[in-house]
Design an enzyme around this catalytic site. Structure first.
Site, short mmCIF file in Angstrom:
data_model
loop_
_atom_site.label_atom_id
_atom_site.label_comp_id
_atom_site.label_asym_id
_atom_site.label_seq_id
_atom_site.Cartn_x
_atom_site.Cartn_y
_atom_site.Cartn_z
N LYS A 105 52.97 40.84 33.81
CA LYS A 105 51.80 40.35 34.54
C LYS A 105 51.39 41.40 35.57
CE LYS A 105 49.30 36.51 34.57
NZ LYS A 105 49.10 35.54 33.48
N ASP A 145 43.08 37.12 33.66
CA ASP A 145 43.72 35.97 34.32
C ASP A 145 42.76 35.57 35.44
OD1 ASP A 145 46.29 34.31 34.39
OD2 ASP A 145 46.18 34.96 36.46
P1 NAD Z 1 39.46 31.61 36.68
O1 NAD Z 1 39.44 32.60 37.78
O2 NAD Z 1 38.48 31.76 35.58
O3 NAD Z 1 39.31 30.13 37.28
C1 NAD Z 1 40.11 29.60 38.30
C2 NAD Z 1 39.47 28.30 38.73
O4 NAD Z 1 40.31 27.66 39.70
C3 NAD Z 1 38.11 28.47 39.40
O5 NAD Z 1 37.27 27.40 39.00
C4 NAD Z 1 38.44 28.36 40.88
O6 NAD Z 1 37.32 27.92 41.66
C5 NAD Z 1 39.51 27.30 40.82
N1 NAD Z 1 40.37 27.25 42.00
C6 NAD Z 1 40.90 28.27 42.70
N2 NAD Z 1 41.60 27.80 43.73
C7 NAD Z 1 41.54 26.45 43.65
C8 NAD Z 1 42.07 25.38 44.41
N3 NAD Z 1 42.83 25.62 45.49
N4 NAD Z 1 41.80 24.13 44.02
C9 NAD Z 1 41.03 23.87 42.95
N5 NAD Z 1 40.49 24.83 42.19
C10 NAD Z 1 40.74 26.10 42.54
O7 NAD Z 1 40.96 31.61 36.11
P2 NAD Z 1 41.46 31.14 34.68
O8 NAD Z 1 41.54 32.34 33.82
O9 NAD Z 1 40.69 29.95 34.25
O10 NAD Z 1 42.97 30.73 35.02
C11 NAD Z 1 43.32 29.44 35.52
C12 NAD Z 1 44.81 29.23 35.32
O11 NAD Z 1 45.12 29.34 33.93
C13 NAD Z 1 45.73 30.23 36.02
O12 NAD Z 1 46.93 29.60 36.38
C14 NAD Z 1 46.00 31.25 34.93
O13 NAD Z 1 47.19 31.99 35.16
C15 NAD Z 1 46.12 30.33 33.74
N6 NAD Z 1 45.93 30.95 32.43
C16 NAD Z 1 44.81 31.66 32.14
C17 NAD Z 1 44.64 32.19 30.86
C18 NAD Z 1 43.39 32.91 30.44
O14 NAD Z 1 43.27 33.21 29.24
N7 NAD Z 1 42.44 33.17 31.30
C19 NAD Z 1 45.65 32.02 29.90
C20 NAD Z 1 46.78 31.27 30.23
C21 NAD Z 1 46.89 30.74 31.50
#
Ligand code: NAD
Length: 420
Positions: A105, A145
């Protein structure tokens, strides 16, 4: 929870799984430590001519089952323990779904909303050059991410390619389609979440059509999960939130309308013109509102000892990485809440990242139907494996997913042996 350390979570879960499998600590001790860590500080020129020194990390947890794989996060709270935990979760996730990768990561400690697009591009390119000794299509392959996206992946791919002198699309996944990205990658993590929910409901003998769902986080993962859970399963999304707060409507939210609003760059839910009957709620309330299913899709450490007892959902599908602390896990288990763990539920993204990398290495292009069909097959197989062990050993799905992953990791370690 200021002393919360997500890496402690990981180590305790690995130990638990090792003991459950009757292994000696010497068999799994390697996986309690990250394999390689790089911390970088790099200067970037801002638009006003000033210079900022920015902190970043790339941590490789394990390469025992193949090249390291894992996303890059831009967030002001990025720190070494968080990146370490995220890297270890990638190792286990890739093992659970059976794709030939280890885990890594990366993180850059910035609040991306404070920078212009040009500054973000310079930060990305300079960070890429700083971690260049670690990454490469055969060594370590980053992906998006939190707060990074296809555009950022394009900058990483271009920077790496410029340094090499030729185009290397396989150095990163989640790229724009026109420069080697895979069809279906943008939706893959949310699609995997929807598949996990569908399969859990089947085993609980529940019809998705009658259920209510709350989704915390409306970024890449949360928004696609909400869209597919409503459009493909017919469930009713009654609450969603992002960093600006949440909205709730017991009759169901207009997900396409909300997504259209969020698609405008920089738009948050607090500027959404909600129809009558929809009320504003806090992020804390989204987690504890009256629903059948909760999908945390924001950040880690959201379901804690403080709020776990108040959670009303009987099923939690962890779309985010590490949203539940170890203490909260115990409370939820005692309450009889069924929880599909992150390393299984959000694995769809890395599975399609793997397809993208395979297409890049072979200079082939798959159509979207093939991507989605193969993703579904791999997810259903992994879910079956995790449920089988869950039923055999009478353990939670989290422990069973870690057991499935750890068995494969220990097998790889044993087959490879310890150098020298
Ligand atoms: P992103 O940046 O696209 O979205 C994050 C979202 O969370 C946004 O809507 C943001 O406003 C919201 N957020 C941030 N802080 C917050 C809080 N305190 N309370 C409520 N909402 C809040 O990120 P993403 O890529 O959608 O990733 C989200 C999660 O999924 C992370 O844990 C990431 O590690 C995990 N993840 C992502 C992927 C991927 O393909 N992008 C794959 C596996 C896991």
């Amino acid at each position: 929870m200021s002393n919360y350390n997500p890496y402690d979570n990981v180590v305790s879960t690995i130990k638990n799984a090792g003991q459950m499998l009757g292994m000696k600590e010497s068999e799994y001790i390697t996986f309690m430590y990250p394999e390689r860590e790089l911390k970088v500080n790099f200067p970037v020129r801002m638009d006003d001519g000033s210079v900022q020194v920015i902190e970043g990390f790339r941590i490789q947890h394990s390469s025992d089952r193949g090249p390291c794989k894992g996303g890059i996060r831009f967030h002001p709270d990025v720190n070494d323990d968080e990146v370490r935990a995220l890297a270890a979760w990638m190792t286990f996730k890739c093992a659970v779904v059976g794709i030939p990768y280890g885990g890594a990561k990366g993180g850059v400690k910035i609040d991306p909303t404070k920078y212009s697009r040009a500054e973000l591009e310079r930060i990305t390119r300079r960070y890429t050059s700083a971690i260049l000794p670690l990454i490469g299509p055969e060594k370590d392959i980053p992906a998006p991410d939190v707060n990074t996206n296809a555009e950022v992946m394009g900058w990483i791919m271009d920077t790496y390619s410029m340094m090499k002198g030729y185009s290397v699309p396989g150095v990163v996944t989640g790229k724009p389609i026109d420069i080697g990205g895979s069809l279906g990658r943008g939706e893959a993590t949310g699609r995997g979440v929807m598949i996990t929910l569908r399969e859990c409901l089947k085993r609980l003998n529940k019809d998705p059509k009658g259920i209510t769902v709350a989704v915390q986080g409306m970024g890449n993962v949360g928004s696609v999960s909400a869209k597919l859970i409503s459009s493909e399963l017919g469930a009713k999304i009654v609450a969603v939130s992002d960093v600006s707060g949440g909205i709730y409507n017991p009759d169901g939210l207009d997900i396409p309308g909300i997504l259209a609003h969020l698609a405008t760059r920089g738009n948050l839910l607090d500027t959404y013109n909600a129809p009558a009957g929809t009320k504003r709620i806090s992020n804390a309330e989204v987690l504890t509102c009256d629903v059948d299913v909760l999908v945390p899709a924001a950040l880690e450490n959201q379901i804690t000892a403080e709020n776990a007892a108040d959670i009303k959902a009987s099923l939690i599908v962890e779309a985010a990485n590490g949203p539940t602390t170890v203490e909260a896990d115990k409370i939820l288990e005692e309450k009889g809440v069924f929880l599909a763990p992150d390393i299984l539920a959000n694995a769809g993204g890395v599975v399609v990242s793997y397809f993208e990398w395979v297409q890049n290495l072979q200079s082939l292009v798959w159509d979207e139907e093939e991507v989605n069909k193969t993703l579904n097959r791999i997810m259903v197989r992994a879910i079956d494996d995790v449920f089988r062990l869950h039923e055999d050993k009478k353990v939670t799905l989290r422990t069973s997913a870690y057991c499935v992953g750890l068995e494969k990791l220990v097998k790889a370690k044993t087959l490879r042996g310890i150098f020298p």
